[in-house]
Design a protein around this motif. Sequence first.
Motif, PDB file in Angstrom:
ATOM      1  N   LEU A  68     -60.012 -66.093 -37.975  1.00  0.00           N
ATOM      2  CA  LEU A  68     -59.348 -65.695 -36.735  1.00  0.00           C
ATOM      3  C   LEU A  68     -57.895 -65.307 -36.997  1.00  0.00           C
ATOM      4  CD1 LEU A  68     -59.540 -65.420 -33.662  1.00  0.00           C
ATOM      5  CD2 LEU A  68     -58.820 -67.809 -33.515  1.00  0.00           C
ATOM      6  N   VAL A  69     -57.202 -66.083 -37.814  1.00  0.00           N
ATOM      7  CA  VAL A  69     -55.814 -65.771 -38.152  1.00  0.00           C
ATOM      8  C   VAL A  69     -55.736 -64.432 -38.882  1.00  0.00           C
ATOM      9  CG1 VAL A  69     -53.865 -66.498 -39.585  1.00  0.00           C
ATOM     10  CG2 VAL A  69     -55.050 -68.156 -38.155  1.00  0.00           C
ATOM     11  N   VAL A  70     -56.654 -64.202 -39.808  1.00  0.00           N
ATOM     12  CA  VAL A  70     -56.658 -62.937 -40.553  1.00  0.00           C
ATOM     13  C   VAL A  70     -56.889 -61.763 -39.609  1.00  0.00           C
ATOM     14  CG1 VAL A  70     -57.938 -61.602 -42.277  1.00  0.00           C
ATOM     15  CG2 VAL A  70     -57.322 -63.974 -42.733  1.00  0.00           C
ATOM     16  N   VAL A  71     -57.819 -61.902 -38.674  1.00  0.00           N
ATOM     17  CA  VAL A  71     -58.104 -60.823 -37.727  1.00  0.00           C
ATOM     18  C   VAL A  71     -56.887 -60.547 -36.843  1.00  0.00           C
ATOM     19  CG1 VAL A  71     -59.469 -60.245 -35.685  1.00  0.00           C
ATOM     20  CG2 VAL A  71     -60.592 -61.116 -37.733  1.00  0.00           C
ATOM     21  N   VAL A  72     -56.207 -61.596 -36.395  1.00  0.00           N
ATOM     22  CA  VAL A  72     -55.016 -61.404 -35.563  1.00  0.00           C
ATOM     23  C   VAL A  72     -53.932 -60.689 -36.358  1.00  0.00           C
ATOM     24  CG1 VAL A  72     -53.133 -62.639 -34.414  1.00  0.00           C
ATOM     25  CG2 VAL A  72     -55.499 -63.325 -34.023  1.00  0.00           C
ATOM     26  N   ILE A  73     -53.716 -61.084 -37.598  1.00  0.00           N
ATOM     27  CA  ILE A  73     -52.706 -60.421 -38.429  1.00  0.00           C
ATOM     28  C   ILE A  73     -53.061 -58.961 -38.642  1.00  0.00           C
ATOM     29  CG2 ILE A  73     -51.731 -60.348 -40.761  1.00  0.00           C
ATOM     30  CD1 ILE A  73     -51.871 -63.419 -40.759  1.00  0.00           C
ATOM     31  N   MET A  74     -54.338 -58.683 -38.930  1.00  0.00           N
ATOM     32  CA  MET A  74     -54.759 -57.286 -39.130  1.00  0.00           C
ATOM     33  C   MET A  74     -54.578 -56.478 -37.853  1.00  0.00           C
ATOM     34  SD  MET A  74     -58.113 -57.804 -41.538  1.00  0.00           S
ATOM     35  CE  MET A  74     -58.592 -56.108 -41.412  1.00  0.00           C
ATOM     36  N   ALA A  75     -54.843 -57.069 -36.698  1.00  0.00           N
ATOM     37  CA  ALA A  75     -54.673 -56.364 -35.427  1.00  0.00           C
ATOM     38  C   ALA A  75     -53.203 -56.046 -35.181  1.00  0.00           C
ATOM     39  CB  ALA A  75     -55.238 -57.192 -34.287  1.00  0.00           C
ATOM     40  N   VAL A  76     -52.321 -56.993 -35.476  1.00  0.00           N
ATOM     41  CA  VAL A  76     -50.883 -56.758 -35.294  1.00  0.00           C
ATOM     42  C   VAL A  76     -50.414 -55.631 -36.201  1.00  0.00           C
ATOM     43  CG1 VAL A  76     -48.602 -57.790 -35.649  1.00  0.00           C
ATOM     44  CG2 VAL A  76     -50.380 -59.078 -34.463  1.00  0.00           C
ATOM     45  N   VAL A  77     -50.852 -55.647 -37.448  1.00  0.00           N
ATOM     46  CA  VAL A  77     -50.461 -54.591 -38.386  1.00  0.00           C
ATOM     47  C   VAL A  77     -50.973 -53.238 -37.899  1.00  0.00           C
ATOM     48  CG1 VAL A  77     -50.847 -53.720 -40.732  1.00  0.00           C
ATOM     49  CG2 VAL A  77     -50.270 -56.125 -40.368  1.00  0.00           C
ATOM     50  N   LYS A  78     -52.210 -53.190 -37.431  1.00  0.00           N
ATOM     51  CA  LYS A  78     -52.792 -51.930 -36.957  1.00  0.00           C
ATOM     52  C   LYS A  78     -52.031 -51.406 -35.734  1.00  0.00           C
ATOM     53  CE  LYS A  78     -56.239 -49.012 -37.356  1.00  0.00           C
ATOM     54  NZ  LYS A  78     -56.362 -48.143 -38.517  1.00  0.00           N
ATOM     55  N   VAL A  79     -51.687 -52.292 -34.803  1.00  0.00           N
ATOM     56  CA  VAL A  79     -50.951 -51.873 -33.602  1.00  0.00           C
ATOM     57  C   VAL A  79     -49.582 -51.335 -33.992  1.00  0.00           C
ATOM     58  CG1 VAL A  79     -49.810 -52.754 -31.532  1.00  0.00           C
ATOM     59  CG2 VAL A  79     -52.184 -53.343 -31.994  1.00  0.00           C
ATOM     60  N   ARG A  80     -48.928 -51.974 -34.935  1.00  0.00           N
ATOM     61  CA  ARG A  80     -47.610 -51.482 -35.380  1.00  0.00           C
ATOM     62  C   ARG A  80     -47.736 -50.110 -36.033  1.00  0.00           C
ATOM     63  NH1 ARG A  80     -43.970 -56.428 -37.736  1.00  0.00           N
ATOM     64  NH2 ARG A  80     -43.845 -57.585 -35.771  1.00  0.00           N
ATOM     65  N   GLN A  81     -48.776 -49.918 -36.832  1.00  0.00           N
ATOM     66  CA  GLN A  81     -48.982 -48.607 -37.455  1.00  0.00           C
ATOM     67  C   GLN A  81     -49.224 -47.542 -36.399  1.00  0.00           C
ATOM     68  OE1 GLN A  81     -52.210 -49.136 -40.187  1.00  0.00           O
ATOM     69  NE2 GLN A  81     -50.902 -49.897 -41.838  1.00  0.00           N
ATOM     70  N   LEU A  82     -50.039 -47.854 -35.400  1.00  0.00           N
ATOM     71  CA  LEU A  82     -50.322 -46.885 -34.346  1.00  0.00           C
ATOM     72  C   LEU A  82     -49.066 -46.560 -33.535  1.00  0.00           C
ATOM     73  CD1 LEU A  82     -53.797 -48.114 -33.064  1.00  0.00           C
ATOM     74  CD2 LEU A  82     -53.299 -46.057 -34.378  1.00  0.00           C
ATOM     75  N   SER A  83     -48.242 -47.588 -33.273  1.00  0.00           N
ATOM     76  CA  SER A  83     -47.022 -47.332 -32.506  1.00  0.00           C
ATOM     77  C   SER A  83     -46.046 -46.484 -33.318  1.00  0.00           C
ATOM     78  CB  SER A  83     -46.372 -48.643 -32.072  1.00  0.00           C
ATOM     79  OG  SER A  83     -45.900 -49.349 -33.199  1.00  0.00           O
ATOM     80  N   ARG A  84     -45.980 -46.696 -34.629  1.00  0.00           N
ATOM     81  CA  ARG A  84     -45.109 -45.858 -35.469  1.00  0.00           C
ATOM     82  C   ARG A  84     -45.611 -44.418 -35.498  1.00  0.00           C
ATOM     83  NH1 ARG A  84     -45.001 -49.368 -40.618  1.00  0.00           N
ATOM     84  NH2 ARG A  84     -44.105 -51.252 -39.781  1.00  0.00           N
ATOM     85  N   ASP A  85     -46.923 -44.238 -35.611  1.00  0.00           N
ATOM     86  CA  ASP A  85     -47.471 -42.888 -35.638  1.00  0.00           C
ATOM     87  C   ASP A  85     -47.209 -42.164 -34.328  1.00  0.00           C
ATOM     88  OD1 ASP A  85     -48.361 -43.291 -38.194  1.00  0.00           O
ATOM     89  OD2 ASP A  85     -50.449 -43.721 -37.619  1.00  0.00           O
ATOM     90  N   SER A  86     -47.339 -42.859 -33.216  1.00  0.00           N
ATOM     91  CA  SER A  86     -47.113 -42.206 -31.932  1.00  0.00           C
ATOM     92  C   SER A  86     -45.638 -41.880 -31.732  1.00  0.00           C
ATOM     93  CB  SER A  86     -47.628 -43.070 -30.782  1.00  0.00           C
ATOM     94  OG  SER A  86     -46.853 -44.243 -30.685  1.00  0.00           O
TER      95      SER A  86
END
Length: 58
Positions: A36-54
């Motif tokens: 669960l911790v790994v999934v949350v960390i991966m989700a945070v990283v993915k959201v940050r990448q998407l926000s940077r791309d946008s």
Amino acid sequence: MRVVLWVIGIVAGLLILLGLLLEAARWLMVIGAIALVVVVIMAVVKVRQLSRDSQRRH
């Protein structure tokens, strides 16, 4: 007397199996919490990448 020994043996076996199952359940909970911790960390990283791309597009 033989029946009493059988009953004691069966109860002891069930208690051992119950102990093993509880130990396995404890480890499964630990592994699940780590996952669960790994999934949350991966989700945070993915959201940050998407926000940077946008932000780069605008």
